[in-house]
Design an enzyme around this catalytic site. Structure first.
Site, PDB file in Angstrom:
ATOM      1  N   GLU A   1      70.535  62.334   3.675  1.00 35.52           N
ATOM      2  CA  GLU A   1      69.627  62.980   2.698  1.00 35.52           C
ATOM      3  C   GLU A   1      70.214  64.296   2.191  1.00 35.52           C
ATOM      4  O   GLU A   1      69.496  65.272   1.970  1.00 35.52           O
ATOM      5  CB  GLU A   1      68.258  63.250   3.340  1.00 35.52           C
ATOM      6  CG  GLU A   1      67.589  62.019   3.919  1.00 35.52           C
ATOM      7  CD  GLU A   1      66.175  62.262   4.432  1.00 35.52           C
ATOM      8  OE1 GLU A   1      65.592  63.315   4.097  1.00 35.52           O
ATOM      9  OE2 GLU A   1      65.667  61.407   5.161  1.00 35.52           O
TER      10      GLU A   1
ATOM     11  N   GLU B   1      62.578  61.841  12.408  1.00 31.85           N
ATOM     12  CA  GLU B   1      62.090  63.192  12.735  1.00 31.85           C
ATOM     13  C   GLU B   1      61.178  63.243  13.957  1.00 31.85           C
ATOM     14  O   GLU B   1      60.128  63.900  13.933  1.00 31.85           O
ATOM     15  CB  GLU B   1      61.373  63.793  11.518  1.00 31.85           C
ATOM     16  CG  GLU B   1      62.268  63.890  10.293  1.00 31.85           C
ATOM     17  CD  GLU B   1      61.544  64.371   9.027  1.00 31.85           C
ATOM     18  OE1 GLU B   1      60.371  64.750   9.125  1.00 31.85           O
ATOM     19  OE2 GLU B   1      62.166  64.356   7.954  1.00 31.85           O
TER      20      GLU B   1
END
Ligand code: 9MR
Length: 471
Positions: A276, A159
């Site tokens: 995810e 991220e």
């Protein structure tokens, strides 16, 4: 139908075997056995509650029966592994690695350099570039070194791109203190410690297009640069936390967009992994059966990318049951493939059936997950999972000796142990078409139109799935 008729029909049905049933599938298949047949990894996290023994026994049984790759929800993150400077804590991570080894599963490591879940002591060095470089390098050397040869792949950087604009995430301690080169360094250091590990950049909102204004477009430019500069990056992890239907333009994504990212990455010899996945509904809304079926189709569409794109090999879901999911914090609900009672949802069926019905194009070899060298000559990755897998499945799949035979439009079932046997019919995309309870060894399929279907027969713990042709 009366019992006498059913028995008479059984003999008849057996003589007709072959007319209706395509013996394409073995009985008792799981997501895991089918994933392996297709040469891919299908997995789910071990939720944090698992580490403290706070989950019911069937959670673990489901997990090891259905999945062949595992990642820890929180237990390999920076704050978990180095809570105090220079003091490493590998207890929970080791527990998961042992579990994976015992059950023949691949281990994903998550995550090394991330702005979140960084312990307070790191933030104290926010303005000291040299110290932060040392901190990150030391962390990577210790953590990756500890699990060298056991963790097959790492989210080296997580991220690092800002949420809605195509630029680096400026609030990250690593970005602020070091600059964007922390990314290049993290990959190089990780590769130096474990040259066999597969190294990923992992992020969310990557299913929203690859134009330069989208996050994935920005990332793609960086991956090109990293590859050109010889930075050892082998994969992009698309977290793929998506909402079932949304009107928020920041969250409109699609399997097609993610597929286009996979295709661009293929040109760079970099893999795409779904790392995810969850497909949530807004909190508070009533979720109908139809909604759950549509959700199943979206799960299936993302799976298609992994099955069909040669540089895609991993389909990992961020949780097992809706009961233990982080989604509430995001104002979403019911995003996983098992319900609160650990019962498979329509999404589970869609995935299972798609894994069964997928046929690779004739000229393509089955994906080989043992060879994962994508970028550099010196980064061949060893596969640690395959050898124990068959054994683990045998151990944990508790099935009887069910069999089914189709005669005309009557399905005959033998070997059922439970009083009532559930029969579910799916189309080839995994969409449920018809369900019935069969109490006396036979079920009528009169309402089905001609075509190919997948039939699942469930009796107690036994589960039999076969493809049939209705004529
Ligand atoms: O599921 C994780 C949850 O238990 C933690 O509280 C949270 C803290 O940031 O992290 C969750 O996992 C995240 C993952 O590590 C990175 N991508 C987003 C995931 C969901 O928030």
């Amino acid at each position: 139908m009366k019992k006498a008729h059913a028995l008479a029909g059984l003999v008849f049905g057996t003589t007709l075997l072959g007319a209706g049933i395509t013996n394409a599938f073995a009985a008792d298949e799981t997501l895991r056995s089918l994933a392996e047949k297709n040469g891919i990894y299908v997995g789910a996290i071990l939720n944090s509650q698992w580490f403290s023994g706070g989950l019911p026994g069937n959670y673990e049984q489901i997990h090891k029966t259905q999945f062949n790759i595992v990642v820890a929800e929180n237990e390999m993150k920076f704050d978990a592994t180095e809570p105090q400077e220079g003091r490493f804590n590998y207890g929970n991570g080791d527990k998961m690695v042992k579990y994976a080894q015992q059950n023949g599963m691949r281990v994903r490591g998550h995550a090394l350099a991330w702005h979140s879940q960084v312990p307070g002591w790191v933030n104290n060095y926010r303005n000291d570039k040299q110290k932060l470089l040392k901190v990150l390098k030391n962390h990577i050397q210790n953590v990756v070194g500890h699990w060298k040869g056991k963790v097959a792949e790492w989210d080296v950087v997580n991220e690092a791109i800002s949420n809605n604009e195509p630029m680096w995430r400026s609030q990250s301690v690593w970005y602020q203190g070091i600059g964007p080169e922390f990314i290049d360094s993290a990959f190089v250091w990780t590769h130096a410690v474990d040259p066999d590990a597969e190294l990923c950049y992992n992020d969310y909102n990557l299913e929203q297009g690859i134009n330069p204004k989208a996050k994935a477009g920005f990332l793609l430019e960086q991956v090109k640069r990293w590859v050109k500069n010889g930075i050892p990056i082998h994969c992009v992890g698309s977290q793929t936390h998506v909402e079932d239907t949304t009107t928020d333009k920041h969250f409109i994504g699609s399997p097609d967009s993610l597929r286009s990212l996979a295709k661009e990455l293929a040109k760079l010899n970099v893999k795409l992994k779904i790392t995810e996945l969850d497909i949530g509904f807004k909190s508070g809304i009533n979720v109908s059966k139809k909604d759950l079926e549509r959700q199943g189709q979206t799960f299936r569409q993302y799976l298609d990318i992994i099955l069909e794109e040669p540089n895609a090999d991993t389909y990992l879901i961020w949780g097992v049951s809706d009961k233990w999911s982080w989604l509430g914090g995001l104002n979403r609900q019911k995003g996983l493939i098992y319900d609160d009672n650990l019962k498979p949802k329509p999404a589970f069926d869609s995935i299972l059936v798609r894994l069964q019905t997928y046929e690779p194009p004739k000229d393509t070899a089955k994906k080989d997950t043992t060879v994962t060298d994508t970028t550099k000559k010196d980064t061949t990755v060893k596969d640690t999972t395959k050898k124990d897998t068959a054994e683990a499945i045998k151990l944990f799949a508790n099935h009887g000796s069910l069999s089914m035979h189709l005669a005309g439009r009557t399905l005959f079932i033998t070997g059922a142990t439970a009083k009532a046997t559930k029969v579910d019919i799916f189309d080839m995309q995994g969409r449920p078409v018809f369900s019935t309870l069969c109490k006396n060894g036979a079920a009528e399929l009169d309402n089905l139109s001609e075509g190919f279907y997948v039939v699942r027969v469930k009796s107690g713990m036994s589960n039999l799935i076969q493809r049939v042709t209705i004529k």
